[in-house]
Motif scaffolding. Structure first.
Motif, PDB file in Angstrom:
ATOM      1  N   ILE A   1      59.141 -85.307 -89.550  1.00 11.48           N
ATOM      2  CA  ILE A   1      58.568 -86.560 -90.053  1.00 11.48           C
ATOM      3  C   ILE A   1      57.098 -86.337 -90.371  1.00 11.48           C
ATOM      4  CG2 ILE A   1      58.107 -88.985 -89.508  1.00 11.48           C
ATOM      5  CD1 ILE A   1      60.362 -88.750 -87.383  1.00 11.48           C
ATOM      6  N   LYS A   2      56.649 -86.825 -91.486  1.00  8.02           N
ATOM      7  CA  LYS A   2      55.243 -86.673 -91.851  1.00  8.02           C
ATOM      8  C   LYS A   2      54.375 -87.409 -90.832  1.00  8.02           C
ATOM      9  CE  LYS A   2      52.389 -86.524 -95.973  1.00  8.02           C
ATOM     10  NZ  LYS A   2      52.316 -86.834 -97.435  1.00  8.02           N
ATOM     11  N   GLY A   3      53.480 -86.692 -90.211  1.00  6.01           N
ATOM     12  CA  GLY A   3      52.656 -87.269 -89.159  1.00  6.01           C
ATOM     13  C   GLY A   3      53.275 -87.145 -87.782  1.00  6.01           C
ATOM     14  N   GLY A   4      54.426 -86.472 -87.699  1.00  4.70           N
ATOM     15  CA  GLY A   4      55.139 -86.361 -86.430  1.00  4.70           C
ATOM     16  C   GLY A   4      54.380 -85.597 -85.358  1.00  4.70           C
ATOM     17  N   PHE A   5      53.456 -84.721 -85.781  1.00  2.95           N
ATOM     18  CA  PHE A   5      52.697 -83.951 -84.798  1.00  2.95           C
ATOM     19  C   PHE A   5      51.773 -84.833 -83.968  1.00  2.95           C
ATOM     20  CE2 PHE A   5      54.164 -80.592 -87.513  1.00  2.95           C
ATOM     21  CZ  PHE A   5      54.291 -79.488 -86.678  1.00  2.95           C
ATOM     22  N   ALA A   6      51.553 -86.058 -84.419  1.00  2.56           N
ATOM     23  CA  ALA A   6      50.736 -86.994 -83.631  1.00  2.56           C
ATOM     24  C   ALA A   6      51.405 -87.311 -82.302  1.00  2.56           C
ATOM     25  CB  ALA A   6      50.500 -88.278 -84.425  1.00  2.56           C
ATOM     26  N   PHE A   7      52.746 -87.224 -82.258  1.00  2.79           N
ATOM     27  CA  PHE A   7      53.452 -87.491 -81.002  1.00  2.79           C
ATOM     28  C   PHE A   7      53.092 -86.449 -79.936  1.00  2.79           C
ATOM     29  CE2 PHE A   7      56.248 -89.745 -84.015  1.00  2.79           C
ATOM     30  CZ  PHE A   7      56.345 -90.969 -83.374  1.00  2.79           C
ATOM     31  N   LEU A   8      52.838 -85.223 -80.366  1.00  5.90           N
ATOM     32  CA  LEU A   8      52.475 -84.177 -79.419  1.00  5.90           C
ATOM     33  C   LEU A   8      51.050 -84.345 -78.893  1.00  5.90           C
ATOM     34  CD1 LEU A   8      54.037 -80.948 -80.984  1.00  5.90           C
ATOM     35  CD2 LEU A   8      54.997 -82.518 -79.305  1.00  5.90           C
ATOM     36  N   PHE A   9      50.289 -85.192 -79.556  1.00  4.85           N
ATOM     37  CA  PHE A   9      48.934 -85.472 -79.073  1.00  4.85           C
ATOM     38  C   PHE A   9      48.965 -86.360 -77.828  1.00  4.85           C
ATOM     39  CE2 PHE A   9      45.252 -88.371 -79.066  1.00  4.85           C
ATOM     40  CZ  PHE A   9      44.233 -87.439 -78.890  1.00  4.85           C
ATOM     41  N   ILE A  10      50.032 -87.132 -77.669  1.00  2.00           N
ATOM     42  CA  ILE A  10      50.105 -88.111 -76.573  1.00  2.00           C
ATOM     43  C   ILE A  10      49.947 -87.457 -75.196  1.00  2.00           C
ATOM     44  CG2 ILE A  10      51.577 -89.832 -75.449  1.00  2.00           C
ATOM     45  CD1 ILE A  10      52.707 -90.481 -78.244  1.00  2.00           C
ATOM     46  N   PRO A  11      50.671 -86.351 -74.871  1.00  2.00           N
ATOM     47  CA  PRO A  11      50.457 -85.713 -73.560  1.00  2.00           C
ATOM     48  C   PRO A  11      49.026 -85.229 -73.355  1.00  2.00           C
ATOM     49  CG  PRO A  11      52.505 -84.951 -74.539  1.00  2.00           C
ATOM     50  CD  PRO A  11      51.789 -85.715 -75.606  1.00  2.00           C
ATOM     51  N   ILE A  12      48.392 -84.748 -74.427  1.00  3.93           N
ATOM     52  CA  ILE A  12      46.999 -84.300 -74.330  1.00  3.93           C
ATOM     53  C   ILE A  12      46.109 -85.480 -73.959  1.00  3.93           C
ATOM     54  CG2 ILE A  12      45.044 -83.353 -75.629  1.00  3.93           C
ATOM     55  CD1 ILE A  12      47.120 -81.889 -77.393  1.00  3.93           C
ATOM     56  N   PHE A  13      46.315 -86.597 -74.644  1.00  5.03           N
ATOM     57  CA  PHE A  13      45.511 -87.787 -74.391  1.00  5.03           C
ATOM     58  C   PHE A  13      45.731 -88.317 -72.970  1.00  5.03           C
ATOM     59  CE2 PHE A  13      45.090 -92.455 -74.492  1.00  5.03           C
ATOM     60  CZ  PHE A  13      43.746 -92.552 -74.824  1.00  5.03           C
ATOM     61  N   ILE A  14      46.994 -88.374 -72.541  1.00  3.76           N
ATOM     62  CA  ILE A  14      47.314 -88.886 -71.209  1.00  3.76           C
ATOM     63  C   ILE A  14      46.694 -87.999 -70.127  1.00  3.76           C
ATOM     64  CG2 ILE A  14      49.180 -89.298 -69.561  1.00  3.76           C
ATOM     65  CD1 ILE A  14      50.904 -90.207 -71.919  1.00  3.76           C
ATOM     66  N   SER A  15      46.751 -86.679 -70.330  1.00  3.27           N
ATOM     67  CA  SER A  15      46.187 -85.763 -69.330  1.00  3.27           C
ATOM     68  C   SER A  15      44.698 -86.016 -69.136  1.00  3.27           C
ATOM     69  CB  SER A  15      46.425 -84.312 -69.755  1.00  3.27           C
ATOM     70  OG  SER A  15      45.557 -83.929 -70.816  1.00  3.27           O
ATOM     71  N   GLN A  16      43.991 -86.268 -70.226  1.00  2.36           N
ATOM     72  CA  GLN A  16      42.547 -86.518 -70.117  1.00  2.36           C
ATOM     73  C   GLN A  16      42.276 -87.910 -69.562  1.00  2.36           C
ATOM     74  OE1 GLN A  16      40.420 -83.693 -70.758  1.00  2.36           O
ATOM     75  NE2 GLN A  16      42.574 -83.130 -70.503  1.00  2.36           N
ATOM     76  N   LEU A  17      43.134 -88.854 -69.894  1.00  3.89           N
ATOM     77  CA  LEU A  17      43.005 -90.215 -69.362  1.00  3.89           C
ATOM     78  C   LEU A  17      43.143 -90.210 -67.839  1.00  3.89           C
ATOM     79  CD1 LEU A  17      42.712 -93.147 -70.515  1.00  3.89           C
ATOM     80  CD2 LEU A  17      45.189 -93.332 -70.312  1.00  3.89           C
ATOM     81  N   ILE A  18      44.004 -89.351 -67.331  1.00  8.01           N
ATOM     82  CA  ILE A  18      44.238 -89.271 -65.879  1.00  8.01           C
ATOM     83  C   ILE A  18      43.139 -88.478 -65.174  1.00  8.01           C
ATOM     84  CG2 ILE A  18      45.775 -88.341 -64.091  1.00  8.01           C
ATOM     85  CD1 ILE A  18      48.114 -88.914 -66.035  1.00  8.01           C
ATOM     86  N   PHE A  19      42.802 -87.292 -65.722  1.00 10.01           N
ATOM     87  CA  PHE A  19      41.946 -86.364 -64.983  1.00 10.01           C
ATOM     88  C   PHE A  19      40.451 -86.485 -65.269  1.00 10.01           C
ATOM     89  CE2 PHE A  19      46.022 -83.963 -64.816  1.00 10.01           C
ATOM     90  CZ  PHE A  19      46.125 -83.921 -63.422  1.00 10.01           C
ATOM     91  N   LEU A  20      40.068 -86.906 -66.466  1.00 10.91           N
ATOM     92  CA  LEU A  20      38.636 -86.953 -66.785  1.00 10.91           C
ATOM     93  C   LEU A  20      37.826 -87.865 -65.860  1.00 10.91           C
ATOM     94  CD1 LEU A  20      38.005 -86.765 -70.641  1.00 10.91           C
ATOM     95  CD2 LEU A  20      37.084 -85.300 -68.845  1.00 10.91           C
ATOM     96  N   PRO A  21      38.348 -89.043 -65.462  1.00 12.42           N
ATOM     97  CA  PRO A  21      37.566 -89.879 -64.537  1.00 12.42           C
ATOM     98  C   PRO A  21      37.255 -89.183 -63.208  1.00 12.42           C
ATOM     99  CG  PRO A  21      39.318 -91.166 -65.535  1.00 12.42           C
ATOM    100  CD  PRO A  21      39.577 -89.741 -65.907  1.00 12.42           C
ATOM    101  N   PHE A  22      38.129 -88.269 -62.781  1.00 13.33           N
ATOM    102  CA  PHE A  22      37.930 -87.554 -61.515  1.00 13.33           C
ATOM    103  C   PHE A  22      37.163 -86.245 -61.700  1.00 13.33           C
ATOM    104  CE2 PHE A  22      41.850 -90.044 -61.045  1.00 13.33           C
ATOM    105  CZ  PHE A  22      41.539 -90.787 -59.911  1.00 13.33           C
ATOM    106  N   PHE A  23      37.247 -85.678 -62.923  1.00 11.95           N
ATOM    107  CA  PHE A  23      36.566 -84.409 -63.205  1.00 11.95           C
ATOM    108  C   PHE A  23      35.771 -84.541 -64.513  1.00 11.95           C
ATOM    109  CE2 PHE A  23      40.527 -83.607 -60.951  1.00 11.95           C
ATOM    110  CZ  PHE A  23      40.093 -82.874 -59.850  1.00 11.95           C
TER     111      PHE A  23
END
Length: 211
Positions: A30-52
């Motif tokens: 799907i055109k733009g489908g690679f944006a879905f793979l960005f979600i885990p990257i974003f979630i990981s930073q949302l979880i860990f950046l406040p602590f680190f």
């Protein structure tokens, strides 16, 4: 990374892993489908950046950086080991370039207009995550188009790439250590670091190779 990711790599080579590839092939076609793979990257930073929040690049006190790079490491194996997925990277190279360019512009210009410093910093971080995802995808796509050729330098560069990779980190750290406290412009420091590190690494490689 390799030891931690080994079970994932073995799973992806199993029959169940092939089913995961089939799902990815449908999603990323799907055109733009690679944006879905960005979600885990974003979630990981949302979880860990406040602590680190401080980037130390160490495992014990920078899980945000470690997780971020670990996800990229796994993605690299999965995407580049499948011909259909690499074809989708090629097909969507222009879209990824546009998205990466927009994220870059927003990071350097758009974030200035946020009402508070905190909101601007959050927007800056999200933009940096987006550009660090889409621009490399674009580069990989264009590399397939323009660099997928053989020449006399390919064999030499292919032999040099791993030794250069091993040498670059200590060389950068040593030169950076002496540059760190010098009273000069940051851009000049960065330029000196890049040029001197590249020259030093290549020189070391040639010396070691010919010893």
């Amino acid at each position: 990374y390799s030891m931690l990711a080994l079970p994932i790599f073995l799973f992806m080579k199993s029959k169940k892993g092939l089913k995961v590839y089939q799902v990815l092939e449908k999603l990323l076609s799907i055109k733009g489908g690679f944006a879905f793979l960005f979600i885990p990257i974003f979630i990981s930073q949302l979880i860990f950046l406040p602590f680190f929040p401080e980037g130390t690049h160490a495992l014990f006190n920078d899980w945000a950086f470690f997780t971020y790079n670990f996800i990229y490491f796994i993605y690299g194996f999965i995407l580049l080991s499948n011909k259909k997925l690499t074809m989708f990277i090629y097909d969507q190279r222009r879209l990824h370039l546009i998205l990466g360019f927009i994220a870059t512009l927003f990071m350097f210009i758009g974030t200035r207009f946020f009402p508070t410093k905190e909101s601007g910093e959050i927007a800056w971080k999200i933009s940096s995550l987006l550009l660090s995802w889409f621009l490399p995808l674009s580069i990989l796509g264009y590399a397939q188009k323009y660099l997928n050729v053989d020449n006399k330098w390919r064999k030499y560069a292919n032999e040099a790439i791993y030794p250069v990779y091993l040498l670059h980190q200590p060389v950068i750290l040593i030169i950076g250590f002496y540059l760190m406290n010098l009273n000069m412009n940051v851009a000049l420091k960065a330029s000196i670091l890049i040029v001197s590190s590249a020259a030093s690494v290549l020189l070391l490689y040639l010396v070691i190779k010919n010893v």
